[in-house]
Design a protein around this motif. Structure first.
Motif, PDB file in Angstrom:
ATOM      1  N   SER A 172      -9.036   1.822 -21.846  1.00 19.87           N
ATOM      2  CA  SER A 172      -8.574   2.769 -20.827  1.00 19.87           C
ATOM      3  C   SER A 172      -7.522   2.097 -19.958  1.00 19.87           C
ATOM      4  N   PRO A 173      -6.657   2.902 -19.316  1.00 22.00           N
ATOM      5  CA  PRO A 173      -5.681   2.337 -18.380  1.00 22.00           C
ATOM      6  C   PRO A 173      -6.377   1.885 -17.103  1.00 22.00           C
ATOM      7  N   ILE A 174      -5.766   0.928 -16.433  1.00 15.15           N
ATOM      8  CA  ILE A 174      -6.298   0.470 -15.149  1.00 15.15           C
ATOM      9  C   ILE A 174      -5.966   1.511 -14.092  1.00 15.15           C
ATOM     10  N   SER A 175      -6.932   1.815 -13.249  1.00 17.19           N
ATOM     11  CA  SER A 175      -6.762   2.843 -12.235  1.00 17.19           C
ATOM     12  C   SER A 175      -5.886   2.345 -11.082  1.00 17.19           C
ATOM     13  N   THR A 176      -4.815   3.085 -10.809  1.00 21.95           N
ATOM     14  CA  THR A 176      -3.948   2.742  -9.679  1.00 21.95           C
ATOM     15  C   THR A 176      -4.708   2.860  -8.364  1.00 21.95           C
ATOM     16  N   THR A 177      -5.551   3.869  -8.258  1.00 24.18           N
ATOM     17  CA  THR A 177      -6.320   4.062  -7.024  1.00 24.18           C
ATOM     18  C   THR A 177      -7.247   2.879  -6.769  1.00 24.18           C
ATOM     19  N   ARG A 178      -7.877   2.390  -7.819  1.00 26.32           N
ATOM     20  CA  ARG A 178      -8.795   1.262  -7.649  1.00 26.32           C
ATOM     21  C   ARG A 178      -8.043  -0.023  -7.306  1.00 26.32           C
ATOM     22  N   VAL A 179      -6.845  -0.181  -7.835  1.00 28.57           N
ATOM     23  CA  VAL A 179      -6.030  -1.340  -7.461  1.00 28.57           C
ATOM     24  C   VAL A 179      -5.674  -1.272  -5.978  1.00 28.57           C
ATOM     25  N   ALA A 238      -2.309 -14.557  -2.384  1.00 22.72           N
ATOM     26  CA  ALA A 238      -2.277 -13.527  -3.416  1.00 22.72           C
ATOM     27  C   ALA A 238      -1.682 -12.230  -2.878  1.00 22.72           C
ATOM     28  N   LEU A 239      -2.117 -11.823  -1.701  1.00 22.92           N
ATOM     29  CA  LEU A 239      -1.597 -10.588  -1.108  1.00 22.92           C
ATOM     30  C   LEU A 239      -0.113 -10.705  -0.797  1.00 22.92           C
ATOM     31  N   VAL A 240       0.306 -11.856  -0.295  1.00 23.48           N
ATOM     32  CA  VAL A 240       1.721 -12.049   0.026  1.00 23.48           C
ATOM     33  C   VAL A 240       2.559 -12.035  -1.254  1.00 23.48           C
ATOM     34  N   GLY A 241       2.065 -12.664  -2.310  1.00 20.21           N
ATOM     35  CA  GLY A 241       2.782 -12.640  -3.582  1.00 20.21           C
ATOM     36  C   GLY A 241       2.963 -11.229  -4.103  1.00 20.21           C
ATOM     37  N   VAL A 242       1.909 -10.426  -4.011  1.00 21.80           N
ATOM     38  CA  VAL A 242       1.990  -9.027  -4.445  1.00 21.80           C
ATOM     39  C   VAL A 242       3.001  -8.262  -3.599  1.00 21.80           C
ATOM     40  N   ALA A 243       2.975  -8.488  -2.283  1.00 20.49           N
ATOM     41  CA  ALA A 243       3.878  -7.766  -1.381  1.00 20.49           C
ATOM     42  C   ALA A 243       5.332  -8.133  -1.647  1.00 20.49           C
ATOM     43  N   TYR A 271       0.843  -1.199   0.000  1.00 23.54           N
ATOM     44  CA  TYR A 271       0.000   0.000   0.000  1.00 23.54           C
ATOM     45  C   TYR A 271       0.880   1.252   0.000  1.00 23.54           C
ATOM     46  N   PRO A 272       0.579   2.187  -0.905  1.00 27.89           N
ATOM     47  CA  PRO A 272      -0.377   2.102  -2.016  1.00 27.89           C
ATOM     48  C   PRO A 272       0.253   1.395  -3.201  1.00 27.89           C
ATOM     49  N   ALA A 273      -0.568   1.055  -4.176  1.00 27.73           N
ATOM     50  CA  ALA A 273      -0.047   0.408  -5.378  1.00 27.73           C
ATOM     51  C   ALA A 273       0.836   1.372  -6.160  1.00 27.73           C
ATOM     52  N   ARG A 274       1.889   0.814  -6.778  1.00 27.22           N
ATOM     53  CA  ARG A 274       2.688   1.632  -7.688  1.00 27.22           C
ATOM     54  C   ARG A 274       1.848   2.004  -8.900  1.00 27.22           C
ATOM     55  N   ARG A 275       2.298   3.013  -9.617  1.00 25.99           N
ATOM     56  CA  ARG A 275       1.557   3.455 -10.796  1.00 25.99           C
ATOM     57  C   ARG A 275       1.373   2.286 -11.767  1.00 25.99           C
TER      58      ARG A 275
END
Length: 287
Positions: A214-221, A252-257, A200-204
């Motif tokens: 459209s591009p995927i929203s960083t805020t929504r991610v 999934a969350l751990v993989g992202v982190a 948190y927060p997601a990178r751009r």
């Protein structure tokens, strides 16, 4: 060209992509590992139960792809972590699937509007979630996802999902059934919170939606990452063995982190390297 009737929640698996092949292989591996665990424990072989575990491993990949669209490696790590979690107990793959749908709607990775058929599917998912206390947080994620996505009549659609969830709980008599705070439960909740804090927060986000419109929203991610974490924590509190049941979402969350940590370390190393004086600069600054 994208069809005007394209689903707003369906995403195809293209076998030409390595990440998609890993997802399918992970699901098969999860099934085999579950069968092996049944055999080593002296249990009767149950292919349906083993298949559900394989689906859970696949869903870990799917959730990670929603939470980190730019890096397929996050999903690969999620598959490996979820496969390892099979040793600790069964997954509630249905509840995990609801969480995945909620994250997909919230992020908007498909890029198409919700169709009437999508609303029916999500209503059924919300009703199912109502029957399983460990999935109540996932149901809330679906509702929040619609409010974030803001399709036409978002408030009415969210209300339909809320009513579906309540109806599912009422018809089956589902009530909160918190389990004991075992070391495994505590470890999974801590892993969820720490992983969310790291990511948190997601990178751009550089990726575009599936439709390419459209591009995927960083805020929504970023919101989806927090939403999935909240669904895990809520499910762990109100559902018996909820933490283990939702282990694929934790994976999934751990993989992202882990990928976020690697990217941060790489960026820091590059920044440090760029600030080091070159040999010529050192000579010119000498007295």
């Amino acid at each position: 060209m994208t069809s005007l009737t394209q689903s707003g929640i369906g995403r195809p698996l293209d076998p030409r992509l390595a990440s998609n092949r890993i997802a399918v292989a992970g699901g098969l591996l999860g099934t085999v590992l579950a069968l092996l665990l049944q055999w080593t424990n002296g249990e009767s072989m149950n292919i349906i139960a083993a298949g559900a575990m394989g689906v859970g491993v696949f869903l870990a990949w799917a959730i990670a792809r929603e939470l980190d669209p730019d890096h397929p490696s996050s999903a690969t790590l999620a598959v490996a972590i979820a496969a390892g979690a099979i040793a600790f107990g069964p997954f509630a793959s249905g509840a995990v699937a609801v969480a995945m749908l909620g994250a997909r709607v919230m992020v908007g990775t498909v890029g198409a509007h919700l169709r009437p058929a999508d609303i029916v599917v999500l209503s059924l998912a919300a009703a199912y979630a109502g029957t399983r206390p460990e999935a109540w947080g996932a149901a809330a994620l679906v509702i929040a996802g619609v409010l974030v996505a803001r399709p036409r009549r978002a408030g009415a659609i969210a209300a339909i999902f809320a009513v579906s969830t309540v109806a599912g709980a009422a018809l089956t008599g589902a009530t909160p059934a918190p389990g004991a705070a075992t070391p495994l439960t505590i470890a999974l909740i801590v892993a969820t919170i720490v992983a969310t804090a790291i990511s948190y927060p997601a990178r751009r986000i550089e990726s575009s939606t599936d439709t390419g419109r459209s591009p995927i929203s960083t805020t929504r991610v970023t919101m989806a990452r927090v939403g999935v974490a909240a669904a895990i924590v809520v499910g762990s509190i109100v559902g018996a063995d909820g933490a283990q049941a939702l282990a694929p979402a934790v994976a999934a969350l751990v993989g992202v982190a882990l990928i976020q940590l690697r990217l941060t370390q790489t960026a820091s190393a590059r920044d440090h390297e760029s600030k080091r004086p070159t040999h010529s600069q050192s000579l010119s600054s000498s007295p």
